[in-house]
Design an enzyme around this catalytic site. Structure first.
Site, PDB file in Angstrom:
ATOM      1  N   GLY A 192      -8.758   1.441  11.366  1.00  0.00           N
ATOM      2  CA  GLY A 192      -7.415   0.872  12.250  1.00  0.00           C
ATOM      3  C   GLY A 192      -5.774   0.482  11.785  1.00  0.00           C
ATOM      4  N   CYS A 193      -4.939   1.209  13.248  1.00  0.00           N
ATOM      5  CA  CYS A 193      -3.671   0.734  12.412  1.00  0.00           C
ATOM      6  C   CYS A 193      -2.959   0.043  12.131  1.00  0.00           C
ATOM      7  CB  CYS A 193      -2.347   1.648  13.155  1.00  0.00           C
ATOM      8  SG  CYS A 193      -2.951   1.365  15.065  1.00  0.00           S
TER       9      CYS A 193
END
Length: 347
Positions: free
Chosen positions: A149-150
């Site tokens: 997940g960024c």
């Protein structure tokens, strides 16, 4: 050797960024692109910037169409990858850009996502400290990789060196992020319309509800924190790409300024894509757009007894697609930096 590649979710933001980077990769052939509602359309209709791939047509996303490739990228909404990964048992390398295979805890999955829990895969953030080594070592030869997940990888990379070195207290981490709306995907969402976000800053998932929290805690446990706790607040701001994460944690008793800075220098001094800025400098998102670079600024606030880390990434590049391709390179034994750049686009 040339590796054949299929990319699902190719009409979306993450899929489009994976394709943009892979189009420059000398060791891969983008053979198949798939979508759901957009199947049958030319790829170029949905990704008009990808001129070198204008010959490709979006096919339906089915296990049969994805099978038979050397590498399969899944760029699908959370909760949708599992139905395909279960059917791709014979694929040599599968990389999931969704959340379905990131978490090791079924309880955390049930609390933050819900639905069927799928086995955890090797986590695709090569620079993260994991025990006495980097996550990179676990990626060598991996056949199933969970891209990060960024927001989660940005925060984890920000504070993990201090956790691993024991110079910060991981029980009181606070992180506030300015994020671009492309991280929420390409599907129409009224609260992400230009008229809603232009001229405004909009917090969301406040109060411990954001889905990336257990992913951060998992990464920090790997870095050596027995019980990491984090207050995590993302704020949508009017920039299409980018994350600027400001993460703070108390200084551990007895830790000197030199020891604190050395923790980050030792962790990232030899890394091509995670770069610690000189003392007194902090990054801007403008400096990382289009790049696979995480720029890290470190400050020591003795008046508040806290370490302050400011990290900038392009959420679609280093935050998602770049991390996925970097991990692919490592898994296949290719040069880790192939098709990835440290240089952003300006102005």
């Amino acid at each position: 050797m040339t590796y054949s590649v299929a990319v699902s979710g190719a009409s979306g933001y993450a899929g489009g960024e994976i394709l943009r980077l892979l189009a420059q990769h000398p060791d891969v052939e983008i053979r198949t692109v798939t979508a759901h509602s957009n199947a049958g359309d030319p790829l170029i209709r949905h990704q008009p910037h990808l001129r070198s791939l204008r010959h490709l047509e979006l096919q339906p996303t089915t296990p049969e169409i994805l099978a038979g490739h050397d590498v399969v990228f899944l760029a699908l909404p959370h909760g949708q990858s599992g139905q395909y990964t279960d059917a791709l048992g014979d694929a040599a390398l599968v990389i999931d850009a969704g959340a379905d295979h990131r978490l090791v805890s079924p309880d955390a999955w049930a609390r933050f996502y819900g639905g069927d829990f799928h086995e955890p895969w090797t986590y695709g953030v090569p620079e993260l400290l994991a025990g006495r080594e980097k996550q990179r070592e676990r990626l060598r030869g991996a056949t199933r990789i969970a891209a990060p997940g960024c927001n989660a990888s940005t925060v984890s990379l920000s504070i993990a060196p201090g956790v691993a070195a024991g110079v910060v207290d991981a029980s009181d981490i606070v992180s506030v992020l300015a994020v671009g709306p492309s991280g929420a995907g390409k599907s129409l969402k009224p609260h992400l319309l230009g008229s809603e976000i232009l001229g405004s800053a909009n917090p969301y998932a406040v109060g411990g509800t954001h889905r990336h929290i257990p992913e951060i805690q998992q990464a920090l446990r790997d870095a050596g924190a027995p019980d990491p706790r984090i207050s995590f607040t993302p704020v949508i701001v009017p920039m299409s790409r980018g994350i600027l994460a400001t993460t703070t944690a108390p200084i551990a008793p007895g830790a000197s300024d030199a020891e604190i800075r050395a923790a980050w220098e030792d962790a990232y001094g030899d890394e091509p894509f995670v770069q610690l800025l000189p003392e007194g400098e902090v990054p801007r998102t403008a400096d990382v757009i289009g790049a696979n670079t995480a720029l890290v600024g470190l400050a020591i606030d003795r008046s508040a007894n806290r370490v302050v880390v400011v990290t900038a990434v392009d959420n679609l590049a280093k935050g998602t697609a770049g991390a996925a391709i970097q991990s692919m390179n490592i898994a296949l034994g290719l040069s880790e930096t192939t098709a990835l750049t440290v240089n952003g686009v300006a102005p």
